[in-house]
Design a protein around this motif. Structure first.
Motif, PDB file in Angstrom:
ATOM      1  N   VAL A   1       0.841  -1.191   0.000  1.00 16.90           N
ATOM      2  CA  VAL A   1       0.000   0.000   0.000  1.00 16.90           C
ATOM      3  C   VAL A   1       0.876   1.241   0.000  1.00 16.90           C
ATOM      4  N   SER A   2       0.449   2.255  -0.763  1.00 19.65           N
ATOM      5  CA  SER A   2       1.182   3.521  -0.710  1.00 19.65           C
ATOM      6  C   SER A   2       0.175   4.612  -0.442  1.00 19.65           C
ATOM      7  N   THR A   3       0.077   4.972   0.831  1.00 21.24           N
ATOM      8  CA  THR A   3      -0.953   5.910   1.247  1.00 21.24           C
ATOM      9  C   THR A   3      -0.445   7.339   1.287  1.00 21.24           C
ATOM     10  N   ASP A   4       0.846   7.542   1.107  1.00 21.30           N
ATOM     11  CA  ASP A   4       1.367   8.893   1.287  1.00 21.30           C
ATOM     12  C   ASP A   4       2.337   9.321   0.191  1.00 21.30           C
ATOM     13  N   GLY A   5       2.473   8.536  -0.849  1.00 24.24           N
ATOM     14  CA  GLY A   5       3.377   8.922  -1.920  1.00 24.24           C
ATOM     15  C   GLY A   5       4.837   8.820  -1.522  1.00 24.24           C
ATOM     16  N   ARG A   6       5.086   8.330  -0.329  1.00 21.29           N
ATOM     17  CA  ARG A   6       6.475   8.123   0.078  1.00 21.29           C
ATOM     18  C   ARG A   6       6.738   6.619   0.014  1.00 21.29           C
ATOM     19  N   ALA A   7       7.407   6.073   1.012  1.00 23.23           N
ATOM     20  CA  ALA A   7       7.748   4.650   0.935  1.00 23.23           C
ATOM     21  C   ALA A   7       6.496   3.773   0.928  1.00 23.23           C
ATOM     22  N   LYS A   8       6.547   2.700   0.163  1.00 25.34           N
ATOM     23  CA  LYS A   8       5.461   1.736   0.169  1.00 25.34           C
ATOM     24  C   LYS A   8       5.420   1.033   1.519  1.00 25.34           C
ATOM     25  N   ARG A   9       4.214   0.621   1.910  1.00 21.72           N
ATOM     26  CA  ARG A   9       4.057  -0.114   3.157  1.00 21.72           C
ATOM     27  C   ARG A   9       3.513  -1.496   2.862  1.00 21.72           C
ATOM     28  N   TYR A  10       3.786  -2.426   3.785  1.00 24.93           N
ATOM     29  CA  TYR A  10       3.443  -3.819   3.556  1.00 24.93           C
ATOM     30  C   TYR A  10       2.452  -4.288   4.605  1.00 24.93           C
ATOM     31  N   ASP A  11       1.327  -4.799   4.127  1.00 25.20           N
ATOM     32  CA  ASP A  11       0.180  -5.127   4.971  1.00 25.20           C
ATOM     33  C   ASP A  11      -0.061  -6.628   4.904  1.00 25.20           C
ATOM     34  N   PRO A  12       0.180  -7.336   6.022  1.00 22.21           N
ATOM     35  CA  PRO A  12       0.057  -8.796   6.019  1.00 22.21           C
ATOM     36  C   PRO A  12      -1.390  -9.271   6.054  1.00 22.21           C
ATOM     37  N   ASN A  13      -2.323  -8.366   6.175  1.00 24.03           N
ATOM     38  CA  ASN A  13      -3.728  -8.745   6.272  1.00 24.03           C
ATOM     39  C   ASN A  13      -4.313  -8.929   4.866  1.00 24.03           C
ATOM     40  N   ALA A  14      -3.820  -9.963   4.164  1.00 27.80           N
ATOM     41  CA  ALA A  14      -4.186 -10.124   2.754  1.00 27.80           C
ATOM     42  C   ALA A  14      -5.391 -11.024   2.565  1.00 27.80           C
ATOM     43  N   HIS A  15      -5.804 -11.706   3.627  1.00 27.65           N
ATOM     44  CA  HIS A  15      -6.854 -12.715   3.440  1.00 27.65           C
ATOM     45  C   HIS A  15      -8.238 -12.237   3.830  1.00 27.65           C
ATOM     46  N   ARG A  16      -8.332 -10.988   4.258  1.00 25.88           N
ATOM     47  CA  ARG A  16      -9.670 -10.430   4.441  1.00 25.88           C
ATOM     48  C   ARG A  16      -9.694  -9.082   3.735  1.00 25.88           C
ATOM     49  N   ALA A  17     -10.620  -8.913   2.798  1.00 30.53           N
ATOM     50  CA  ALA A  17     -10.712  -7.653   2.057  1.00 30.53           C
ATOM     51  C   ALA A  17     -10.897  -6.506   3.037  1.00 30.53           C
ATOM     52  N   HIS A  18     -10.168  -5.446   2.842  1.00 32.58           N
ATOM     53  CA  HIS A  18     -10.312  -4.292   3.729  1.00 32.58           C
ATOM     54  C   HIS A  18      -9.775  -3.045   3.041  1.00 32.58           C
ATOM     55  N   GLN A  19     -10.052  -1.917   3.664  1.00 29.50           N
ATOM     56  CA  GLN A  19      -9.558  -0.644   3.155  1.00 29.50           C
ATOM     57  C   GLN A  19      -8.729   0.013   4.248  1.00 29.50           C
ATOM     58  N   HIS A  20      -8.252   1.248   4.014  1.00 31.65           N
ATOM     59  CA  HIS A  20      -7.367   1.872   5.001  1.00 31.65           C
ATOM     60  C   HIS A  20      -7.867   3.237   5.446  1.00 31.65           C
ATOM     61  N   LEU A  21      -7.634   3.480   6.727  1.00 32.78           N
ATOM     62  CA  LEU A  21      -7.959   4.763   7.347  1.00 32.78           C
ATOM     63  C   LEU A  21      -6.641   5.344   7.840  1.00 32.78           C
ATOM     64  N   VAL A  22      -6.292   6.535   7.344  1.00 33.17           N
ATOM     65  CA  VAL A  22      -4.961   7.098   7.579  1.00 33.17           C
ATOM     66  C   VAL A  22      -5.080   8.421   8.309  1.00 33.17           C
ATOM     67  N   CYS A  23      -4.257   8.615   9.335  1.00 34.57           N
ATOM     68  CA  CYS A  23      -4.228   9.908  10.012  1.00 34.57           C
ATOM     69  C   CYS A  23      -3.442  10.907   9.168  1.00 34.57           C
ATOM     70  N   SER A  24      -4.058  12.032   8.862  1.00 34.83           N
ATOM     71  CA  SER A  24      -3.417  13.028   7.986  1.00 34.83           C
ATOM     72  C   SER A  24      -2.224  13.679   8.663  1.00 34.83           C
ATOM     73  N   ARG A  25      -2.121  13.517   9.967  1.00 29.62           N
ATOM     74  CA  ARG A  25      -1.044  14.201  10.661  1.00 29.62           C
ATOM     75  C   ARG A  25       0.120  13.252  10.967  1.00 29.62           C
ATOM     76  N   CYS A  26      -0.164  12.148  11.651  1.00 32.20           N
ATOM     77  CA  CYS A  26       0.946  11.282  12.069  1.00 32.20           C
ATOM     78  C   CYS A  26       1.123  10.080  11.149  1.00 32.20           C
ATOM     79  N   GLY A  27       0.178   9.831  10.252  1.00 33.63           N
ATOM     80  CA  GLY A  27       0.363   8.752   9.296  1.00 33.63           C
ATOM     81  C   GLY A  27      -0.077   7.374   9.763  1.00 33.63           C
ATOM     82  N   THR A  28      -0.532   7.282  11.009  1.00 36.45           N
ATOM     83  CA  THR A  28      -1.039   5.997  11.512  1.00 36.45           C
ATOM     84  C   THR A  28      -2.072   5.406  10.563  1.00 36.45           C
TER      85      THR A  28
END
Lengths: 145, 145
Positions: free
Chosen positions: A70-97
DNA sequence: TCTTGACTTGGATTATGTCTAATGTAGGAT
DNA sequence: ATCCTACATTAGACATAATCCAAGTCAAGA
């Protein structure tokens, strides 16, 4: 996690100490590390593991469908091990959580034929953005950093 | 386009040849250039413009809300001048072509309170992925490149 | 026209990711 | 248990994207 390793071995994946450590680092919920974060954590368990191996292993796990990139911020790609249940992402605009979330509804159905430009649409990614509770508490009214 | 420049000048934006050229390059529909693509096109009109200025100007246009930054592929960020009508993106998984699309429905409403983790959710981005007609024609059955 | 603070420049620097040749090794074969 | 070898790992060079900086330039108001 040993489930994962067993499954991969069953697919002919050669099991090495390095690969085991990378898989272990990715274990957990709401885990979304960058490659370098995975490397840093892997080094704590196996000091001689190289960056190239971490990148290689992450790429293989993605190809095998065990990890999602996943690349939620245009910077480094992130790796999400939760591949077996479809889901989306909620990102904090300030700290990136990042949190994994499960919206209702099917966004694919929301794209009318006349908005598809002849594409064969096969997937959809949704990123929600907002302030997490911690950042909201320390940032009364300013704009996101 | 001169509308844009007038608006920016009204906000105290100092109008230089470089900024005018960057704004002109971004004029049009379904425009999603990378910073380097903007730079290459800007050079055709103003050969001495530097990369740093293109980056600076794009960053300013984003801050001013006149251009949206999108990263659909984890590689270079792209700049979308269509900031005044809410829209989402449809991306070809093979060639990377991007189209602006306008889905029905409101994905924000699809995220139940118990899936918000206390966040103040304020925005949502949706990326549809699929094969564009041109790529579908030349790629009968293989996997995306 | 003059002045000044904002803008631009090119080159260095940082961050992220990929590649390669040499070396090491997991796991099947014997 | 040992050997083989195809595959994995390593260090560091390379590539790409983006940012930083000090010095020079210039738009626009006085």
């Amino acid at each position: 996690m040993s489930d994962l390793l067993e499954r991969l071995r069953g697919r002919g994946w050669r099991l090495t100490a390095q690969r085991r450590v990378v898989a272990e680092v990715l274990n957990g919920d709401h885990v979304h590390y960058t490659a370098d974060e995975v490397h840093a954590r892997a080094i704590e368990r196996l000091p001689e593991i190289s960056r190239a191996t971490v990148y290689n292993t992450l790429g293989e796990l993605v190809s095998l469908g065990e990890v999602i990139e996943v690349s939620t911020d245009g910077r480094a790609k992130r790796y999400d091990p939760n591949a077996h249940r479809a889901h989306q992402h909620l990102v904090c605009s300030r700290c990136g959580t990042i949190r994994d979330v499960h919206p209702s509804g099917n966004p694919l159905a929301d794209l009318p034929a006349e908005e598809r430009f002849g594409f064969a649409v096969s997937a959809v990614e949704v990123t929600y953005r907002g302030l997490c509770p911690e950042c909201a508490a320390t940032e009364p009214a300013g704009q996101p950093a």
